[in-house]
Design an enzyme around this catalytic site. Structure first.
Site, PDB file in Angstrom:
ATOM      1  CB  THR A 119      -0.709   0.064   1.203  1.00 20.59           C
ATOM      2  OG1 THR A 119      -1.375   1.311   1.289  1.00 20.59           O
ATOM      3  CG2 THR A 119      -0.200  -0.390   2.751  1.00 20.59           C
ATOM      4  CE1 TYR A 143      -3.790  -2.108   5.546  1.00 21.57           C
ATOM      5  CE2 TYR A 143      -3.353   0.004   5.119  1.00 21.57           C
ATOM      6  CZ  TYR A 143      -3.512  -1.650   4.721  1.00 21.57           C
ATOM      7  OH  TYR A 143      -3.586  -1.669   3.225  1.00 21.57           O
TER       8      TYR A 143
HETATM    9  N1  LIG Z   1      -8.913  -1.500  -1.118  1.00 23.94           N
HETATM   10  C1  LIG Z   1      -7.746  -0.732  -0.946  1.00 23.94           C
HETATM   11  O1  LIG Z   1      -7.955   0.427  -1.612  1.00 23.94           O
HETATM   12  C2  LIG Z   1      -6.345  -1.023  -0.754  1.00 23.94           C
HETATM   13  C3  LIG Z   1      -5.608  -0.002  -0.864  1.00 23.94           C
HETATM   14  C4  LIG Z   1      -3.996  -0.634  -0.534  1.00 23.94           C
HETATM   15  C5  LIG Z   1      -4.059  -1.896  -0.113  1.00 23.94           C
HETATM   16  N2  LIG Z   1      -4.798  -2.600  -0.057  1.00 23.94           N
HETATM   17  C6  LIG Z   1      -4.547  -4.188   0.428  1.00 23.94           C
HETATM   18  O2  LIG Z   1      -4.995  -4.909  -0.322  1.00 23.94           O
HETATM   19  C7  LIG Z   1      -5.534  -6.247   0.055  1.00 23.94           C
HETATM   20  C8  LIG Z   1      -7.176  -6.542  -0.367  1.00 23.94           C
HETATM   21  O3  LIG Z   1      -7.777  -5.410  -0.070  1.00 23.94           O
HETATM   22  P1  LIG Z   1      -9.394  -5.495  -0.148  1.00 23.94           P
HETATM   23  O4  LIG Z   1      -9.887  -4.064  -0.172  1.00 23.94           O
HETATM   24  O5  LIG Z   1      -9.637  -6.553  -1.270  1.00 23.94           O
HETATM   25  O6  LIG Z   1      -9.851  -6.086   1.174  1.00 23.94           O
HETATM   26  P2  LIG Z   1     -10.879  -7.245   1.710  1.00 23.94           P
HETATM   27  O7  LIG Z   1     -11.025  -6.951   2.926  1.00 23.94           O
HETATM   28  O8  LIG Z   1     -12.071  -7.236   0.654  1.00 23.94           O
HETATM   29  O9  LIG Z   1     -10.194  -8.553   1.375  1.00 23.94           O
HETATM   30  C9  LIG Z   1      -9.107  -9.233   2.135  1.00 23.94           C
HETATM   31  C10 LIG Z   1      -9.474 -10.401   2.351  1.00 23.94           C
HETATM   32  O10 LIG Z   1      -8.601 -11.308   3.268  1.00 23.94           O
HETATM   33  C11 LIG Z   1      -9.359 -12.200   4.044  1.00 23.94           C
HETATM   34  N3  LIG Z   1      -8.536 -12.268   5.308  1.00 23.94           N
HETATM   35  C12 LIG Z   1      -8.168 -11.431   6.157  1.00 23.94           C
HETATM   36  N4  LIG Z   1      -7.527 -11.788   7.101  1.00 23.94           N
HETATM   37  C13 LIG Z   1      -7.347 -13.262   6.963  1.00 23.94           C
HETATM   38  C14 LIG Z   1      -6.495 -14.576   7.202  1.00 23.94           C
HETATM   39  N5  LIG Z   1      -6.023 -14.232   8.780  1.00 23.94           N
HETATM   40  N6  LIG Z   1      -6.606 -15.731   6.749  1.00 23.94           N
HETATM   41  C15 LIG Z   1      -7.470 -15.851   5.685  1.00 23.94           C
HETATM   42  N7  LIG Z   1      -8.116 -14.639   5.039  1.00 23.94           N
HETATM   43  C16 LIG Z   1      -8.243 -13.488   5.747  1.00 23.94           C
HETATM   44  C17 LIG Z   1     -10.640 -11.386   4.038  1.00 23.94           C
HETATM   45  O11 LIG Z   1     -11.561 -12.449   4.688  1.00 23.94           O
HETATM   46  C18 LIG Z   1     -10.992 -10.804   2.917  1.00 23.94           C
HETATM   47  O12 LIG Z   1     -11.751 -11.725   2.121  1.00 23.94           O
HETATM   48  C19 LIG Z   1      -5.184  -5.823   1.758  1.00 23.94           C
HETATM   49  O13 LIG Z   1      -4.247  -6.790   1.856  1.00 23.94           O
HETATM   50  C20 LIG Z   1      -5.366  -4.570   1.709  1.00 23.94           C
HETATM   51  O14 LIG Z   1      -4.411  -4.182   2.727  1.00 23.94           O
HETATM   52  C21 LIG Z   1      -6.260  -2.333  -0.160  1.00 23.94           C
END
Ligand SMILES: NC(=O)c1ccc[n+]([C@@H]2O[C@H](COP(=O)([O-])OP(=O)(O)OC[C@H]3O[C@@H](n4cnc5c(N)ncnc54)[C@H](O)[C@@H]3O)[C@@H](O)[C@H]2O)c1
Length: 323
Positions: A119, A143
């Site tokens: 991120t 985070y």
């Molecule tokens: N959405 C954004 O704008 C954004 C920006 C920068 C980085 N990110 C990163 O991208 C990734 C995905 O983001 P997203 O928006 O799709 O989030 P999201 O919450 O929709 O997806 C994350 C998934 O990981 C699963 N998960 C969490 N902990 C877990 C564990 N211990 N074991 C198994 N599964 C687990 C959750 O159930 C979920 O399905 C994340 O790592 C987030 O930090 C997202």
């Protein structure tokens, strides 16, 4: 890399599910491993779902033994910045310790490479805009630190065990599948575009604009909104890249930004709804601008965002919301 089975950890979430669709379209078999804490069973449509937690080493061993995994894409994390300040242990345990368990399992089963969801929060407060990968890194919340620490672990595992990785530093993920099959469904939702679109549908839940006196043309914060399908595409390019190249950390953004007022205006045009925001004070820690320098992603991955008109990105999110 030949078209093989890819383990998509966190593949039932927002960005993970879009990446599974893109993987399948390019002939890969995505195997989703997700504890469904925030993910959705309905979002896993392009390969099997294994319900499990990355902190469960035995469950990971079973996956690596039971499938011929050619690479891992790792999305699983908790992602609520405010909560990470209130409950840092929850974030370090899940995002850092959980990833350590995953990396150790990959090491012991001889699986590489890994593409990791990092991120722009690894940079902290911007010292220059646009932000390149060489920007100093000093996150401003747990985070961001949790992602920073995982990047550090990936480098150390690479040196010691030869695990190749690509850390993709996303800016603000936005939009949804243009076919409307999947989309963003966070609960709670904290992202601007879905909140603005919710306000379009439910005027009794107005969007609050935090701060109108920033040093930007219209006084509201500017962020870099990158379409989720462009993110998905970059993950597959990263897998292909790692077949022949060394580890890499790279930004994923459009390289331009949109202000909060611009997003609201674009959402008015897309939805036809008036969307009357409320105005509040600045939130502590919100920088005025966060915009990616995406030069390296172009050079290394041959990646360029396909969706650069914010109206189209919002239109795809709206299509999903009103399906
Ligand atoms: N959405 C954004 O704008 C954004 C920006 C920068 C980085 N990110 C990163 O991208 C990734 C995905 O983001 P997203 O928006 O799709 O989030 P999201 O919450 O929709 O997806 C994350 C998934 O990981 C699963 N998960 C969490 N902990 C877990 C564990 N211990 N074991 C198994 N599964 C687990 C959750 O159930 C979920 O399905 C994340 O790592 C987030 O930090 C997202």
């Amino acid at each position: 890399m030949t078209k093989k089975t890819i383990l998509v950890v966190g593949g039932a979430g927002y960005i993970g599910s879009h990446t599974c669709k893109a993987l399948a379209a390019r002939g890969y078999t995505p195997v989703t491993f997700d504890n469904l804490v925030y993910g959705h069973e309905w979002a896993v449509k392009w390969g099997p779902l294994i319900t499990g937690d990355i902190e469960d080493r035995a469950a990971l061993d079973a996956v690596f033994t039971g499938h011929d995994i050619a690479g891992v894409i790792h999305f699983a994390a908790y992602c609520y910045v405010g909560e990470s300040v209130e409950a840092p242990g929850k974030y370090y345990r899940n995002n850092v310790a959980g990833t350590l368990t995953l990396l150790e399992a990959m090491r012991d089963h001889g699986v590489a490479p890994i593409v990791f969801s990092s991120t722009c929060a690894v940079y902290g407060a911007p010292k220059a805009i646009p932000m390149a990968e060489t920007h100093p890194q000093w996150p401003v919340n747990p985070y961001g630190w949790s992602k920073f620490m995982v990047e550090r672990m990936l480098e150390d595992f690479g040196r010691a065990h030869g695990t190749r990785h690509c850390a993709l530093r996303y800016f603000n993920a936005a939009g949804g599948d243009p076919d409307g099959e999947i989309g963003e469904a966070h609960d709670p939702e904290t992202h601007l575009i879905p909140l603005v679109l919710r306000a379009a549908r439910e005027p009794d839940k107005p969007i609050t604009v935090f701060g109108t006196d920033y040093d930007t043309p219209d006084g509201t914060c500017i962020r870099d909104y990158i379409h989720v399908c462009d993110l998905a595409d970059a993950h597959i390019r990263a897998l292909d890249y790692l077949a022949d190249n060394a580890s890499l950390a790279v930004n994923l953004g459009t390289g331009t930004g949109n202000s909060v007022r611009e997003i609201i205006e674009a959402a008015r045009e897309v939805t036809g709804a008036p969307i009357e925001p409320e105005y509040g004070a600045r939130r502590p820690g919100d920088p005025s601008r966060l915009v990616a320098d995406r030069t390296l992603a172009g050079q290394a991955l041959g990646w360029e965002p396909r969706y650069q008109d914010i109206h189209e990105t919002i239109e795809h999110a709206w299509r999903w919301m009103t399906r």
